[in-house]
Design a protein around this motif. Structure first.
Motif, mmCIF file in Angstrom:
data_model
loop_
_atom_site.group_PDB
_atom_site.id
_atom_site.type_symbol
_atom_site.label_atom_id
_atom_site.label_comp_id
_atom_site.label_asym_id
_atom_site.label_seq_id
_atom_site.Cartn_x
_atom_site.Cartn_y
_atom_site.Cartn_z
ATOM 1 N N LYS A 1 0.831 -1.209 0.000
ATOM 2 C CA LYS A 1 0.000 0.000 0.000
ATOM 3 C C LYS A 1 0.866 1.260 0.000
ATOM 4 C CE LYS A 1 -3.391 -2.843 0.129
ATOM 5 N NZ LYS A 1 -3.927 -3.277 -1.188
ATOM 6 N N VAL A 2 1.779 1.312 -0.947
ATOM 7 C CA VAL A 2 2.674 2.455 -1.080
ATOM 8 C C VAL A 2 1.891 3.693 -1.486
ATOM 9 C CG1 VAL A 2 4.654 3.393 -2.347
ATOM 10 C CG2 VAL A 2 4.585 0.961 -1.743
ATOM 11 N N ASP A 3 2.159 4.797 -0.835
ATOM 12 C CA ASP A 3 1.618 6.080 -1.245
ATOM 13 C C ASP A 3 2.502 6.602 -2.375
ATOM 14 O OD1 ASP A 3 0.832 8.692 -1.612
ATOM 15 O OD2 ASP A 3 0.836 9.226 0.518
ATOM 16 N N GLY A 4 2.006 6.552 -3.574
ATOM 17 C CA GLY A 4 2.800 6.899 -4.751
ATOM 18 C C GLY A 4 3.248 8.338 -4.813
ATOM 19 N N LYS B 1 10.066 4.740 -10.520
ATOM 20 C CA LYS B 1 9.481 6.002 -10.967
ATOM 21 C C LYS B 1 8.399 5.761 -12.015
ATOM 22 C CE LYS B 1 9.461 10.570 -11.385
ATOM 23 N NZ LYS B 1 9.051 11.474 -10.292
ATOM 24 N N GLU B 2 8.602 4.771 -12.862
ATOM 25 C CA GLU B 2 7.593 4.424 -13.864
ATOM 26 C C GLU B 2 6.306 3.951 -13.190
ATOM 27 O OE1 GLU B 2 7.062 1.212 -17.551
ATOM 28 O OE2 GLU B 2 9.048 1.622 -16.713
ATOM 29 N N LYS B 3 6.457 3.242 -12.082
ATOM 30 C CA LYS B 3 5.284 2.735 -11.365
ATOM 31 C C LYS B 3 4.611 3.827 -10.540
ATOM 32 C CE LYS B 3 3.738 -1.047 -8.430
ATOM 33 N NZ LYS B 3 4.078 -2.363 -7.853
ATOM 34 N N PHE B 4 5.436 4.702 -9.954
ATOM 35 C CA PHE B 4 4.912 5.795 -9.125
ATOM 36 C C PHE B 4 5.442 7.117 -9.670
ATOM 37 C CE2 PHE B 4 5.499 2.095 -6.234
ATOM 38 C CZ PHE B 4 4.172 1.834 -5.955
ATOM 39 N N PRO B 5 4.874 7.612 -10.756
ATOM 40 C CA PRO B 5 5.411 8.795 -11.446
ATOM 41 C C PRO B 5 5.396 10.070 -10.616
ATOM 42 C CG PRO B 5 3.277 8.136 -12.360
ATOM 43 C CD PRO B 5 3.717 7.034 -11.453
ATOM 44 N N GLU B 6 4.560 10.130 -9.587
ATOM 45 C CA GLU B 6 4.507 11.347 -8.772
ATOM 46 C C GLU B 6 5.543 11.337 -7.649
ATOM 47 O OE1 GLU B 6 0.513 13.112 -7.980
ATOM 48 O OE2 GLU B 6 -0.187 11.123 -8.609
#
Length: 479
Positions: free
Chosen positions: A62-65, A91-96
């Motif tokens: 439950k990563v906060d992206g 970064k591709e998975k969590f771009p923000e």
């Protein structure tokens, strides 16, 4: 390894080590499973506050992206290019997410104050000569429990847990006091390296016994080349010589008894014979002059320039000296495992083990992101990024994505295929850092430099080991 390992588990370590080595070469289709039982399940939260949803293969922690991620990488033999590539996958998975990357050499100096001030990074590759001792951080509660990572589904197959993909021994070697705290990520072979081109030019044959080694050293010396060099400034590189010679001569229990602080373990005949063999190289003039004052890069450079024929070091050597090696197209990097002494009862023993220890600090601001980063490292894309940039294997069984077809890689794989029937670990210097770094390593360097006799070394180290054993303030480990 954990102090509460059962006798059956401890006694089975050799078998698991063999499975580990075989799997790294793709010889086993199914990896060995770690010792720890699951302590985190679907949607639950462990006592340290990190949960794992085993039914969610996309985001089990439950990563906060939107949270930033800070990654610290030891910039040593593997450099840090692989980590930059793996960070791009995150970064591709969590771009923000904003990722902060630090590639550093002196982990202790730069990260020690941050651990003490409870402001560590989210992921740390705590490795190198100046690493912070893993046991200290784990025992002090400064490392998070990585068991949720083991129980999470893999990125590549939602039906397979991470723990079921790791080479045997990985979980055990990263476990302290019953908890899995350190993911040793890179698989390393410790060996003696030489130039196949030089040997072909001179008509030399790689030795298969220590007696043959001494005969060859005399030939090499007469040719005007130093037979050996080594890293004198960081004498822990000499452990390969000592423990491999001793384990090959007397069996893996010689090393296990040392780790377990058994009475007079350092006085075993195999230890003395190993030390005498090392001292003999210096006495016979087979070591490059000034090696005791060379650091790892300087000694490796002298070897790469063929000032010395042999150097003992890990399989990261090819990557670390790739520029020098590329300058000599006829070098043809080769390796051999330490040739056994006369009378050896375990001549196939090899020190090949997981290394490059990654952890998620307990006080990290984004522990969930740190765990996911480790999961990405173990994925096919993550493994490829590592192997392509380092010419080394990861600890995921039977997977070789990105491995280049280079002389060093071929030599290491061939050496393991033909000799690794009895792999062993060596833990005492990590478990007891004041003993290992303050006494054992320097004294071993003194033996190799000819300033300390084997008997003097044994007396000094046995007393130091006895002092550790009798000190009730020191937490004991056992395997």
């Amino acid at each position: 390894m954990a102090s509460d390992t059962t006798p059956n588990e401890a006694g089975d370590l050799t078998r698991r080590s063999v499975l580990k080595t075989s799997a790294a070469l793709g010889l086993l289709a199914v990896p060995a499973v770690g010792l720890l039982s699951a302590c985190a399940s679907g949607g639950s939260e462990d006592k340290e506050g990190v949960g794992v949803d085993t039914a969610d293969a996309v985001n089990p922690f439950k990563v906060d992206g939107k949270k930033p991620l800070e990654v610290v990488i030891f910039k040593g033999g593997y450099d840090d290019k692989y980590a930059i590539a793996q960070e791009a996958i995150y970064k591709e998975k969590f771009p923000e997410s904003v990722i902060t990357h630090h590639g550093i050499e002196d982990i202790r100096a730069e990260m020690g104050p941050r651990f003490n001030s409870k402001n560590p990074p989210d992921v740390i590759d705590n490795s190198g000569a100046q690493q912070i001792n893993h046991a200290d951080l784990a025992n002090n509660g400064q490392y998070a429990d990585l068991t949720p990572l083991l129980d999470a589904p893999t990125i590549d197959d939602a039906n397979v847990k991470v723990r079921d993909t790791l080479l045997g021994g990985v979980v055990e070697l990263g476990t302290y006091n019953g908890k899995f705290h350190v993911l040793n990520y890179g698989f390393t072979l410790y060996a003696i390296w030489y130039s196949g081109g030089l040997f072909a030019e001179k008509g030399w044959t790689a030795p298969t016994t220590w007696a043959e080694m001494l005969t060859l050293c005399e030939e090499i010396k007469k040719a005007g080349i130093a037979p050996w060099t080594y890293t004198g400034v960081h004498p822990y590189y000499l452990f390969d010589m000592m423990v491999t010679l001793a384990a090959r001569h007397g069996g893996n229990d010689v090393i296990k008894n040392i780790d377990n602080l058994e009475p007079d373990a350092w006085r075993h005949a195999s230890i003395k014979l190993a030390l005498e063999a090392m001292a003999d190289l210096k006495a016979k003039g087979y070591i490059l002059e000034g090696s005791d004052g060379l650091d790892h890069r300087a000694s490796q450079a002298r070897w790469a320039k063929k000032d010395a024929a042999f150097i003992p070091v890990g399989s990261w050597l090819e990557n670390e000296e790739k520029e020098l090696l590329a300058a000599d197209p006829n070098f043809e990097m080769k390796c051999l495992i330490m040739p056994p002494l006369d009378g050896s009862t375990n001549p196939n023993a090899v020190w090949a083990a997981p290394g490059e220890g990654f952890a998620v600090p307990q006080d990290a601001k984004n522990r969930e992101g740190g765990l996911e980063y480790l999961r990405i490292m173990l994925s096919a894309k993550g493994r490829e990024a590592f192997s392509k940039n380092t010419s080394s294997l990861t600890v995921v069984a039977g997977k070789t994505e990105g491995m280049p077809d280079s002389p060093g890689v071929r030599a290491a794989n061939e050496a393991l295929k033909t000799t690794a029937t009895s792999a062993f670990p060596f833990k005492i210097d990590e478990w007891y850092p004041d003993f290992g770094k303050g006494i054992l390593r320097p004294k071993l360097g003194e033996v190799m430099a000819g300033r300390l006799t084997p008997d003097e070394f044994i007396d000094t180290i046995q007393k130091a080991a006895d002092d550790v054993k009798s000190d009730s303030a020191i937490l004991k480990q056992k395997r």
